[in-house]
Write a protein that holds these residues in place. Structure first.
Motif, short mmCIF file in Angstrom:
data_model
loop_
_atom_site.label_atom_id
_atom_site.label_comp_id
_atom_site.label_asym_id
_atom_site.label_seq_id
_atom_site.Cartn_x
_atom_site.Cartn_y
_atom_site.Cartn_z
N HIS A 31 -9.27 5.90 3.39
CA HIS A 31 -8.98 4.94 2.37
C HIS A 31 -7.64 5.25 1.42
N SER A 32 -7.39 6.52 1.44
CA SER A 32 -6.40 7.01 0.58
C SER A 32 -4.98 6.89 1.38
N PRO A 33 -4.21 6.24 1.08
CA PRO A 33 -2.94 6.05 1.94
C PRO A 33 -2.25 7.37 1.98
N ALA A 34 -2.16 8.19 0.79
CA ALA A 34 -1.17 9.49 0.97
C ALA A 34 -2.05 10.39 1.87
N PHE A 35 -3.11 10.43 1.89
CA PHE A 35 -3.92 11.44 2.75
C PHE A 35 -3.73 11.15 4.04
N ARG A 36 -4.08 9.61 4.42
CA ARG A 36 -4.02 9.13 5.90
C ARG A 36 -2.70 9.41 6.41
N SER A 37 -1.68 9.14 5.46
CA SER A 37 -0.37 9.31 6.17
C SER A 37 0.05 10.61 6.45
N ALA A 38 -0.39 11.71 5.61
CA ALA A 38 -0.01 13.20 5.84
C ALA A 38 -1.09 13.75 6.96
N PHE A 39 -1.97 13.15 7.03
CA PHE A 39 -3.20 13.55 8.11
C PHE A 39 -2.67 13.18 9.61
N LEU A 40 -2.30 11.84 9.56
CA LEU A 40 -1.69 11.43 10.83
C LEU A 40 -0.54 12.19 11.12
N ALA A 41 0.41 12.46 10.33
CA ALA A 41 1.54 13.10 10.59
C ALA A 41 1.34 14.48 11.18
N ARG A 42 0.34 15.06 10.98
CA ARG A 42 -0.19 16.39 11.44
C ARG A 42 -0.54 16.18 12.99
N LEU A 43 -0.84 14.92 13.38
CA LEU A 43 -1.38 14.55 14.69
C LEU A 43 -0.29 13.93 15.37
N GLY A 44 1.09 13.77 14.80
CA GLY A 44 2.13 13.31 15.58
C GLY A 44 2.22 11.70 15.43
N ALA A 45 1.67 11.26 14.52
CA ALA A 45 1.68 9.71 14.12
C ALA A 45 2.18 9.31 13.02
N GLU A 46 2.88 8.31 12.91
CA GLU A 46 3.61 7.62 11.59
C GLU A 46 2.55 6.96 11.12
N SER A 47 2.29 6.69 9.74
CA SER A 47 1.37 6.04 9.29
C SER A 47 2.16 4.77 8.64
N ASN A 48 1.59 3.51 8.78
CA ASN A 48 2.02 2.33 7.89
C ASN A 48 1.87 2.40 6.49
N GLU A 49 1.21 3.36 6.08
CA GLU A 49 0.92 3.53 4.62
C GLU A 49 0.33 2.60 3.89
N GLU A 50 -0.31 1.53 4.64
CA GLU A 50 -0.69 0.14 3.95
C GLU A 50 -1.99 0.61 3.08
N ASP A 51 -1.93 -0.10 1.94
CA ASP A 51 -3.01 -0.06 0.86
C ASP A 51 -4.05 -0.82 1.61
N TYR A 52 -5.35 -0.09 1.96
CA TYR A 52 -6.32 -0.72 2.59
C TYR A 52 -7.00 -1.67 1.51
N ALA A 53 -7.18 -1.14 0.46
CA ALA A 53 -7.95 -1.91 -0.54
C ALA A 53 -7.26 -3.21 -0.76
N CYS A 54 -5.91 -3.24 -0.85
CA CYS A 54 -5.17 -4.55 -0.99
C CYS A 54 -5.30 -5.36 0.10
N ARG A 55 -5.44 -5.02 1.22
CA ARG A 55 -5.75 -5.83 2.59
C ARG A 55 -7.01 -6.34 2.55
N VAL A 56 -8.12 -5.72 1.94
CA VAL A 56 -9.32 -6.26 1.91
C VAL A 56 -9.40 -7.49 0.77
N GLU A 57 -8.60 -7.18 -0.30
CA GLU A 57 -8.80 -8.00 -1.29
C GLU A 57 -7.92 -9.51 -0.85
N GLN A 58 -6.78 -9.20 0.25
CA GLN A 58 -6.15 -10.52 0.44
C GLN A 58 -7.22 -11.16 1.65
N SER A 59 -7.91 -10.48 2.31
CA SER A 59 -8.82 -11.04 3.36
C SER A 59 -9.91 -11.98 2.61
N LEU A 60 -10.29 -11.41 1.49
CA LEU A 60 -11.45 -12.04 0.86
C LEU A 60 -11.07 -13.46 0.28
#
Length: 491
Positions: free
Chosen positions: A438-467
């Motif tokens: 759920h932490s965008p910075a960690f998710r981005s860095a972790f996925l980079a180690r796996l060879g993927a680029e993150s969209n760095e979306e703020d998941y908490a903001c996405r939940v708020e918008q969905s509600l």
């Protein structure tokens, strides 16, 4: 004081989502709203700021109300550990195990606790929206019920009944509930809602009239299929059971993250932010399927029964798949119970989680775990020592993990303590911290180690918008004035 209870014709009819949407709807109108669920059964839990735990769905509803979650919002939580028993959580604290044979016992004390919590919420709010569990039409459970009509009568709360048209037989569900409920329970229901409708709702007008004529309950609206629900945490593992068979080959230009679907999987909303990553294919592997050979990362998730699920991993041959994956240089992540499984042994001398006192671990990290009655419950922040990224989340576990591998921890908390362990090449890692992705910075860095680029979306903001989007759809689909009147709310 204003209150309304949303009950359903069965499990998974959408009660939790409707309550969350109504909480946000009335909060957006400027009201002080609180969610409440007298009794829940789920292994998806959240930590409250005061160090207790409640069902994840109720915590989401608190977010919809724009208020911190409290243990009063879900005073009784049952966390299944086996087919025969559940961990009993009362006002956020573990109280031992409730055997399945005891579920029909006299629950007057638990009902009293639930009513007391409800009254406290009423004192601090203008409206309390209550969620039932299962169905009030399960008359075999009625005598000692505290989740549906038992609570509604004790707290004098009017009820709205929800039927799920997507699964079919919705007319029979509602009319059948009316037929089997006793007179007092029928009278407490003040209206009904049809949920999960796809297409032109006017096509069901005859169905609405049939239900009204057979039950005497007024219609309150037809809610469409809410696609935004996919961005919200699921209440329980039923959603995972509907995910189907894993594709044989990974999608092109996407990494494949694989999670074994454990029988007692817990807090699987840890992985919700990964679903929204365009370069990630997230797969929950069902029993009977092998772990895919082309997995980029295998994750062992949290569990409510660590030893039992570790034995299940072996029964499925997943341990062989996982160890072969590691030998090929694949990456493995364990979270909470999954981290404990990666060690050499898991010990439960007090039989806290079940009858088995020990199990051999997978041997990928040099640690040993011992279950203790002291449950760690806290929200916490820190730093991932592999990428240097900030992380935040919560701990919710019984076991104490020690051993040489912990000299190379995964997480350093801001209070100076550490958690987790790493293999020397950092390809095998684990920790007790839930909510990492759920932490965008960690998710981005972790996925980079796996060879993927993150969209760095703020998941908490996405939940708020969905509600907010769900609340807006409910505003259009439901007769809000009638609902407010049923709740004794002046708007």
């Amino acid at each position: 004081m204003a209150a309304i209870m949303i009950q359903g014709c069965g499990s998974d009819v959408g009660k939790s989502l409707l309550v969350a949407g109504l909480c946000r709807l009335f909060a957006n109108r400027g009201l002080t709203v609180r969610p409440f669920k007298p009794q829940n059964m789920s292994n998806n839990a959240a930590v409250t700021p005061d160090g207790g735990e409640i069902g994840r769905s109720t915590a989401l509803q608190a977010l919809a109300c724009r208020t911190p979650p409290t243990v009063d919002m879900n005073p009784v939580l049952l966390k299944p550990q086996s087919d025969l028993g559940s961990q009993l959580i009362v006002r956020g604290r573990r109280q031992g195990v409730m055997q399945a044979s005891a579920h029909g016992r006299d629950k007057r004390e638990l009902l009293q606790i639930a009513v007391e919590s409800f009254r406290r919420l009423q004192q601090e709010s203008e409206l309390v929206i209550v969620e039932g569990a299962g169905s009030p039409a399960e008359t075999n459970l009625r005598t000692h019920d505290i989740a549906n009509m038992g609570f509604a009568h004790a707290a004098d709360v009017p009820v709205v009944l929800v039927g799920d048209i997507d699964r079919g037989h919705v007319i029979a569900s509602l009319v059948g509930a009316h037929a089997v409920l006793d007179e007092a329970d029928r009278a407490r229901i003040r209206g009904f809602i049809i949920n999960k409708f796809r297409g032109d709702a006017s096509l069901f007008d005859d169905g609405l009239r049939t239900i009204e004529s057979r039950t005497g309950w007024p219609r309150l609206g037809v809610v469409p299929w809410l696609h935004q629900a996919g961005a919200l945490p699921a209440e329980d593992a039923m959603q995972l059971d509907q995910s189907g068979i894993a594709p044989a080959v990974a999608a092109r230009d996407r990494i494949r993250i694989v999670i074994p679907r454990l029988p007692h999987i817990a807090n699987f909303d840890d992985f919700d932010p990964l679903r929204a990553e365009p370069q990630v294919e997230l797969l929950f592997i069902h029993p009977g399927q092998p772990l895919p050979l082309d997995a980029t990362l295998i994750v062992l998730p949290g569990s409510k029964a660590t030893i039992a699920d570790l034995e299940f991993v072996r029964s499925q041959g997943w341990d062989i798949d996982l160890l072969a994956h590691a030998r090929r240089g694949g990456r493995v992540l364990g979270i909470c119970a999954g981290y404990q499984m990666l060690g050499n042994v898991v010990l439960d001398p007090e039989r806290i989680e079940g009858p088995q006192v020990s199990a051999r671990g997978l041997g990928l990290l040099d640690i040993a775990t011992t279950m203790t009655g002291n449950k760690q419950l806290r929200a916490i922040t820190g730093t991932d020592l592999v990428t240097g990224s900030a992380v935040s989340g919560y701990e919710m576990h019984l076991g104490l993990s020690t051993g040489p591998a912990t000299a190379h921890p995964f997480i350093r908390f801001d209070n100076g303590t550490t958690d987790g362990a790493l293999s020397p090449d950092t390809r095998i890692l684990g920790c007790h911290l839930h909510g990492l992705f759920h932490s965008p910075a960690f998710r981005s860095a972790f996925l980079a180690r796996l060879g993927a680029e993150s969209n760095e979306e703020d998941y908490a903001c996405r939940v708020e918008q969905s509600l907010d989007a769900i609340a807006a759809q409910l505003e259009q689909a439901l007769d809000i004035a009638k609902l407010a009147g049923i709740a004794r709310l002046a708007i």
